[in-house]
Design a protein around this motif. Sequence first.
Motif, PDB file in Angstrom:
ATOM      1  N   PHE A 121      -5.782  11.503   3.448  1.00  0.00           N
ATOM      2  CA  PHE A 121      -6.682  10.607   4.163  1.00  0.00           C
ATOM      3  C   PHE A 121      -6.345   9.151   3.853  1.00  0.00           C
ATOM      4  N   GLU A 122      -6.190   8.829   2.578  1.00  0.00           N
ATOM      5  CA  GLU A 122      -5.899   7.456   2.179  1.00  0.00           C
ATOM      6  C   GLU A 122      -4.587   6.973   2.803  1.00  0.00           C
ATOM      7  N   TYR A 123      -3.583   7.811   2.782  1.00  0.00           N
ATOM      8  CA  TYR A 123      -2.263   7.472   3.340  1.00  0.00           C
ATOM      9  C   TYR A 123      -2.360   7.203   4.847  1.00  0.00           C
ATOM     10  N   LEU A 124      -3.037   8.078   5.562  1.00  0.00           N
ATOM     11  CA  LEU A 124      -3.108   7.948   7.023  1.00  0.00           C
ATOM     12  C   LEU A 124      -3.986   6.780   7.442  1.00  0.00           C
ATOM     13  N   LEU A 125      -5.077   6.527   6.719  1.00  0.00           N
ATOM     14  CA  LEU A 125      -5.937   5.398   7.052  1.00  0.00           C
ATOM     15  C   LEU A 125      -5.256   4.061   6.757  1.00  0.00           C
ATOM     16  N   ALA A 126      -4.496   4.011   5.682  1.00  0.00           N
ATOM     17  CA  ALA A 126      -3.753   2.788   5.385  1.00  0.00           C
ATOM     18  C   ALA A 126      -2.744   2.483   6.488  1.00  0.00           C
ATOM     19  N   ALA A 127      -2.110   3.529   7.017  1.00  0.00           N
ATOM     20  CA  ALA A 127      -1.112   3.339   8.074  1.00  0.00           C
ATOM     21  C   ALA A 127      -1.756   2.893   9.380  1.00  0.00           C
ATOM     22  N   SER A 128      -2.947   3.403   9.668  1.00  0.00           N
ATOM     23  CA  SER A 128      -3.591   3.104  10.956  1.00  0.00           C
ATOM     24  C   SER A 128      -4.544   1.916  10.894  1.00  0.00           C
ATOM     25  N   GLY A 129      -4.946   1.529   9.679  1.00  0.00           N
ATOM     26  CA  GLY A 129      -5.955   0.488   9.543  1.00  0.00           C
ATOM     27  C   GLY A 129      -7.353   0.982   9.885  1.00  0.00           C
ATOM     28  N   GLY A 130      -7.529   2.302   9.908  1.00  0.00           N
ATOM     29  CA  GLY A 130      -8.803   2.882  10.316  1.00  0.00           C
ATOM     30  C   GLY A 130      -9.770   3.067   9.172  1.00  0.00           C
ATOM     31  N   ARG A 131     -10.868   3.774   9.466  1.00  0.00           N
ATOM     32  CA  ARG A 131     -11.913   4.070   8.484  1.00  0.00           C
ATOM     33  C   ARG A 131     -12.363   5.507   8.708  1.00  0.00           C
TER      34      ARG A 131
END
Length: 462
Positions: A121-131
């Motif tokens: 989750f942390e990896y994918l959110l950092a890449a997308s800028g999401g929450r």
Amino acid sequence: MRYLSTRGGIAPIPFTEAVMMGLATDGGLLLPERLPTVDAATIEQWRGLAYPDLACAVLGLFIDDIPAADLERLVKRSCAGFDHPEVTPLARQGECHILELFHGPTLAFKDVALQLLGNLFEYLLAASGGRMNIVGATSGDTGSAAIYGVRGKERINIFILHPHQRVSPIQERQMTTVLDANVFNIAIKGTFDDGQAIVKRLFNDIPFKEKHQLGAINSINWARIVAQVVYYVYAALRLGDERGTPVDFAVPTGNFGDIFAGFVARRLLGERIGQLILATNENNLLTRFVLAGDYSVSQVRPTSSPSMDIQLASNFERYLYYLNGEDPAATRREMEGFAATGKLSFAGERLTRIQADFASHSADEAATLATIRDFKARHGYLLDPHTAVGVYAGLACRREGVPLVCLATAHPAKFAAAVEAATGQPPVLPPALAQLADKESRCRVLAADPGVIRDFIERHAI
């Protein structure tokens, strides 16, 4: 590798999207388009790998949209929090091998998958800028493992529902003493099944789900299942040989997720994984399903193995999809029928197929406590009550000459009252558990009402 819904209502999606989606938007569960298999040469290459390296190899078959170097980094970071170099070591005890899955930060098997899921989750959110706002229900161990997997992480809030006063005191304190600002513990006035139903209802409210970017940490999330496939492969390759001698597995089961991971592992390795023994406590819905084709809801009975006090197995639909020959329309019809009636029946060829896929046995409270007591007396080894259910069922279904692995799903100190009732002595608390008594805790007690929980999340979502 693309992913589909058991109910057929979504276009194929990649793994990273499947992880973030959790529950499919059509109400089904996500599965790969095909379950991979491996040849004998690959199996021999895997045999000597350390656990993190084997995990990378197995997960790589299901994940092709994360660069291999990044996946390796995520896996090794996830394994670093375990206190044993083998992560999930095997301990030979008499007639069986105990697969110790409790060496993670919360001393439960859920850590194996949830440490990885938190990092994903942390990896994918950092890449997308999401929450993301994670919403989950727990019968005990999932909640603490999920909380420890994402506590303090940016871009994530987590809301965990547990049944008020129906988890062990240590399980409760493992959750409620985590005071990070992104952690919200909710004790609902009801059962685990009530909490699970609320979570599914929130995820099926698509506007609400999309507004708050809801994320799933329960075993409805495919990443949970695939991470657990690894330890079946690890144990099978440690105990099997180059001739493909089978290894049987006894699995204490409530939500069908852990044993479904074994089903996937058997598809991967073939006959090297033999009998999958589905072990239940007095809440024996799944044993009735295997032995008599009766999948019908009854009253939840509180037991000393509370993580199995379940009457709605959330991963059952995944197996039903394969039982239906990968027919999503048939699976949708049956699950809608079950939602309306609380019952499914299986007979004839389908029941024969079920009984070819699984053996099953249940343990009542007397048998569970007796197994803890007798195993300690004979082997000097202490079982938690969930593991004792698995050992009892495993030995009842044991095949002569076939190695038997019993999954140890939690450290016995997490269930001190049951252990003391069985043996006359409380277990020694590891430091991580002993210090919980002096910690401040934080929890909200709320009605088991979807509207109440929805409003709470609305007010505190990131």
